[in-house]
Design an enzyme around this catalytic site. Structure first.
Site, mmCIF file in Angstrom:
data_model
loop_
_atom_site.group_PDB
_atom_site.id
_atom_site.type_symbol
_atom_site.label_atom_id
_atom_site.label_comp_id
_atom_site.label_asym_id
_atom_site.label_seq_id
_atom_site.Cartn_x
_atom_site.Cartn_y
_atom_site.Cartn_z
ATOM 1 N N LYS A 1 8.407 0.420 5.273
ATOM 2 C CA LYS A 1 7.263 0.723 6.141
ATOM 3 C C LYS A 1 7.438 2.121 6.726
ATOM 4 O O LYS A 1 8.569 2.530 7.036
ATOM 5 C CB LYS A 1 7.205 -0.331 7.260
ATOM 6 C CG LYS A 1 5.988 -0.247 8.181
ATOM 7 C CD LYS A 1 5.988 -1.423 9.169
ATOM 8 C CE LYS A 1 4.828 -1.350 10.158
ATOM 9 N NZ LYS A 1 4.820 -2.519 11.072
ATOM 10 N N SER B 1 0.461 -5.196 11.554
ATOM 11 C CA SER B 1 0.381 -3.780 11.241
ATOM 12 C C SER B 1 1.003 -3.427 9.893
ATOM 13 O O SER B 1 0.744 -2.367 9.346
ATOM 14 C CB SER B 1 1.083 -2.988 12.335
ATOM 15 O OG SER B 1 2.477 -3.239 12.315
ATOM 16 N N SER C 1 3.368 -8.603 13.197
ATOM 17 C CA SER C 1 3.049 -7.587 12.183
ATOM 18 C C SER C 1 3.639 -7.838 10.808
ATOM 19 O O SER C 1 3.295 -7.149 9.855
ATOM 20 C CB SER C 1 3.488 -6.202 12.659
ATOM 21 O OG SER C 1 2.597 -5.733 13.633
#
Lengths: 476, 484
Positions: A74, A149, A173
């Site tokens: 990420k 997210s 997330s």
């Protein structure tokens, strides 16, 4: 396409495939699925180079435990001499000078890092609609969000753009996009994995976790990343268990499982998700597990508590992005004050600014006690209640999300968006581990997750039970 | 201003002293802390506030803070939480400072100071740990402000006094004592010019006998203890004058101007800064154990007060001598070393305070750079006490020679310089005869009752002996021969 590292490593051993071939395959997939916008940057040449090195090591039997694992990270995790931006304009062009502990530990076991993945700006969002790089599309239905997210990390695994991905979970997330994308997503205990090199959103909630299609892979990758780190004093010194040793030895009949009626009876919960959850509970009972309802009357306080505390921490964590030392600096700035104001106004997106303002407000003199102090108290009460529950139960189960993936632009009201986190924030507030398993398939064609939470540092049991559930309830 | 007006008022002063701790590394990361290096060389991703970095507590800074707490009679608090103090400034990389807000490591202490002969206790409200910011430099580049982050993250303790100080002299003595303590404890070099010791003053005035405090004004940027005193004196006149005119004193932060000794308003706008303190989530609270505190205490040297007492009671020194010797730790230690060889405590004190300190002052060096070992000085004192050399010869001839040649044997030096004291009575007697023969008329005067002339003859003998004759014998012999 491989869906577990065990299968890959078996074929590597037999020389049926090579790391180089795997990487080429993933690179081709990434190219084919460019429209999903999962990757912000693909380190193709580097991944191929690394693959060759690992292949050479395999030949002489010196390869690490993650040989053959091609992993994406990420865009909030630092990797030396690589760009990292938290999907924000404010870090445009920024390159990290060091590598996150979590990433380093994967590299040390010969994982191949293939690129960095799109997400909501500073990990703030539940739909990946807040990224400076634009939306990530759900591979099952391109009109639907992947969740957030960690949308890019979820879709990269969902669409087989790599074997596994690292992501972060501050309020859901990882688990929420895992639910929306139909894959496995886990957030371990707070303090299990070092946060050193993770660009903070809310320090006391953030935790690094993993997306995969197999619980065993989750276990192995987490085990490698977990454990004390001299660079993170909030990281636990506790010994890391062997998550794989007993992963297939789950005796369900001995388990005591609690469900919280307030989560099942919640007004916003989709009927099919509710029914499937109840169905799983019935089947667990049928297998001899003790399944009981446990009272929990704080559900409505979780989301407000979460947003007061996380935004407070975020308002401070994001103060360093000021245009003075690195990243974006507004070209319109003329003096120190305008460097701050213009850089931050132009560099941060709308949702990030909203949360910085909210967090600044709740910490302000005169409001502090009414918001921050009170939310801290609720957090303590909820944590204590969870600890008490875990004295009697091995697991608490509930849906991961109240709905399946929604469409882009469907949730314009931020409060409605925040309420999507209703089932996931509990684990972050209490610091306990949580996993979302793809055990549900909606008549609308979209998957949804089944969430299991357990007490702090009980990952070994959590993965063993999760593995059992995957083998017995999988919707695929 | 008329003294009768000033006398109506009383000042109320509290000091906030920041002491930069001399740990090898910074408060929350491994960067070095050396002063005076090129800009931005003692930095790392952590002290630069790079994304993803986390603080890690430097245990030595806890030890240093505990030592200061013990030295100021504070309670040492075991539960130490850290907080973020949020504000934006160009030389504050993280946008917040990690400090202690509600759980300072030391609380509720006091120290004794002596002002114009009068002893008084000054309360210490708290001592807490925090980190320093970097430095903004505005006067090198005409178009840009430059930032040096070498200092960013260096550990500090902030020592907050109770508003117990009542005059500029009080503040002067308090600050002098605090500086002496940090130097004794070797936790801070106490250098106000370089900013390793900084002092902010909270100053107000009120009518004598009034219970309520006046509105306080904070004054910053004094780079010496003397300037702290000047700033307080300036504020005293300024504030009394305002009160006398019936004006309101505004709560403000003022800066000291060393050029003319005045203070000026810095930033009334920002005085109401909301720092939004909240618990630092990246740093778990540190719980001190009894062992940890005991270990810190065991590292502490004897403190000035203890030494002064010892010097007075054990070694019979005067209050004045004891104070002078204890003023600097290194001097006090040299003294202790010296008297480990030497029982003539008074003479040892004199040698240290007069000849040695004189030499150090002249060369502007510290005792650590003084070439002669304490043992040698003790031998020198022995030589005087054993009548091998005279005191005058010792300080004027041997001492300088010893500095040139610190390992030389004292008596060898004396021989070499031909100053070894003559105690052979027959040799001295010859010289006495010579002296008496030289001034026959003075002999007559002496015999007529002007006995004070003895000194003249003694002096003459000493001159003839080139200072080597032992004065006691000379006196005896002169007396004997004049009385014949």
């Amino acid at each position: 396409m491989y869906h577990s590292l065990a299968a890959i490593q078996a074929d590597l051993k037999l020389a049926n495939t090579s790391c180089e071939a795997l990487v080429k395959n993933y690179l081709a997939n990434i190219d084919n699925k460019k429209h999903l916008n999962a990757f912000v940057e693909v380190w193709a040449d580097e991944a191929l180079q690394a693959a060759k090195i690992v292949d050479a090591k395999i030949k002489i039997n010196t390869a690490g435990k993650l040989a053959g694992a091609v992993i994406g990270i990420k865009d909030v995790l630092c990797y030396r001499n690589h760009k990292v931006t938290s999907a924000s304009k404010i870090l445009e062009g920024f390159e990290s000078l060091y590598t996150a502990t979590s990433v380093q530990r994967l590299l040390d076991e010969d994982a191949i890092i293939i690129g960095r993945l799109n997400c909501d700006e500073f990990a703030m969002g539940s739909s990946n609609e807040n990224s400076f790089y634009g939306n990530v599309l759900n591979d099952l239905d391109n009109t639907k969000v992947p969740g957030g997210s960690s949308g890019g990390s979820a879709v990269a695994v969902q669409a087989d753009l790599c074997l596994a991905t690292l992501a972060t979970d501050t309020g859901g997330s990882i688990r929420q996009p895992a639910s929306f994308c139909g894959i496995v997503g886990v957030k371990p205990t707070y303090g299990r994995i070092s946060r050193y090199g993770l660009i903070a959103y809310a320090s006391s909630f953030d935790q690094i976790g993993v997306f995969t299609k197999s619980v065993a892979d989750v276990g192995l990758i987490l085990q490698i990343m977990s454990g004390a780190d001299k660079n993170d004093s909030t990281c636990s010194q506790k010994q890391v268990e062997n998550y794989l040793e007993n992963i297939s030895n789950c005796d369900v009949s001995k388990l005591k499982i609690a469900y919280l009626p307030s989560t099942i009876e919640s007004a916003g919960l989709d009927t099919e998700i509710k029914n499937r959850t109840l169905e799983i509970l019935e089947q667990l009972k049928a297998q001899g597990a003790t399944v009981e309802s446990a009272a929990f009357d704080k559900l409505d306080y979780l989301v407000p508590t979460y947003y007061v505390l996380t935004t407070a921490e975020a308002s401070s964590n994001l103060a360093r992005f000021d245009g003075v030392r690195y990243g974006f600096r507004s070209p319109n700035a003329t003096d120190l004050e305008s460097v701050y104001k213009k850089t931050r106004s132009e560099g941060f997106g709308k949702e990030v600014k909203r949360r910085i303002m909210l967090g600044t407000f709740v910490l302000s003199e005169g409001f502090y006690d009414a918001y921050y102090t009170k939310a801290q108290k609720v957090r303590r009460v909820v944590t204590n209640e969870m600890n008490t529950l875990f004295e009697n139960y091995d697991f608490i189960v509930c849906p991961t999300t109240p709905t399946t993936a929604f469409g882009f632009g469907d949730k314009k009201d931020p409060i409605a968006m925040y309420l999507n986190d209703i089932y996931t924030v509990l684990a972050n507030i209490a610091g306990i581990p949580g996993i979302s398993l793809p055990l549900g398939k909606h008549s609308n064609g979209m998957p949804f997750g089944f969430q299991i939470m357990s007490k702090k540092f009980s990952e070994e049991q959590l993965f063993s039970f999760s593995n059992w559930c995957m083998n017995n309830f999988s919707s695929n | 201003m008329d003294k009768s007006i000033i006398d109506k008022y009383e000042m109320v002063i509290g000091l906030e002293v920041h002491a930069q701790l001399q740990t090898n590394s910074k408060a929350y990361c491994a960067d070095g802390t050396e002063f005076g290096l090129s800009p931005n060389v003692q930095v790392s991703p952590i002290s630069l506030g790079h994304p993803g970095t986390l603080p890690v507590m430097n245990e030595r800074s806890l030890v240093y803070a505990i030592k200061m707490g013990i030295a100021t009679n504070c309670t040492i608090n075991k539960y130490n939480a850290f907080a973020r103090k949020n504000y934006f400034y160009a030389d504050l990389p993280k946008g917040y400072q990690i400090t202690q807000h509600t759980t300072p490591i030391c609380t509720d202490g006091k120290i004794k100071i002596k002002v114009n002969g009068e002893e008084k206790y000054i309360g210490i409200t708290r001592i807490h740990l925090e980190e320093d910011a970097g430095k903004s430099i505005h006067d090198i580049d005409p178009f840009n402000s430059l930032i040096d982050l070498n200092r960013a993250g260096v550990p500090l303790i902030e020592i907050v006094s109770e508003p117990d100080l009542r005059s500029a002299d009080d503040a002067y003595e308090y600050l002098t004592y605090i500086r002496k303590l940090v130097r004794y404890l070797d936790i801070c070099d106490g250098n106000m010019e370089e900013g390793s010791l900084r002092c902010d003053c909270n100053i107000s005035v009120r009518l004598k006998g009034a219970e309520k405090f006046g509105t306080k004004v904070e004054v910053k940027n004094m780079n010496s203890i003397r300037n702290v005193k000047r700033a307080i004196e300036y504020e005293m006149y300024r504030q009394i004058e305002m009160v006398e005119k019936g004006e309101w004193i505004e709560m403000q932060t003022r800066s000291f101007n060393a050029a003319d000794g005045s203070t000026f308003d810095m930033r009334s706008k920002e005085a109401a800064n909301d720092y939004r303190y909240f618990p630092e989530p990246d740093l778990p609270p540190v719980i001190l154990t009894d062992e940890f505190i005991a270990e810190a205490k065991a590292e502490m040297p004897a403190l000035p007060e203890e030494l002064i007492n010892r010097f007075k009671t054990e070694f019979g020194l005067s209050e004045y001598d004891a104070n002078v010797l204890a003023d600097e730790k290194e001097i006090a230690h040299y003294y202790l070393q010296l008297i480990s060889f030497q029982k003539n405590y008074k003479s040892a004190a004199n040698w240290l305070m007069v000849s040695i300190k004189g030499y150090l002052n002249e060369k502007a060096i510290s005792i650590s750079e003084f070439p002669v070992e304490a043992k040698k000085i003790s031998e020198l004192i022995d030589a005087i006490d054993g009548n091998k050399i005279s005191n005058t010869v010792a300080s004027q001839k041997i001492f300088p020679a010893l500095i040139e040649n610190p390992t030389a044997n004292i008596l060898d030096l004396a021989k070499e310089l031909n100053v070894l004291q003559e105690s052979d009575a027959s040799a001295i007697e010859e010289l006495v005869k010579q002296a008496i023969a030289k001034y026959p008329e003075k002999v007559t005067e002496y015999k007529n009752g002007k006995t004070s002339l003895q000194g003249l003859f003694v002096g003459e003998v000493m001159k003839l002996s080139k200072g080597k004759a032992e004065p006691k014998i000379v006196n005896q012999l002169v007396n004997k021969h004049l009385s014949e």
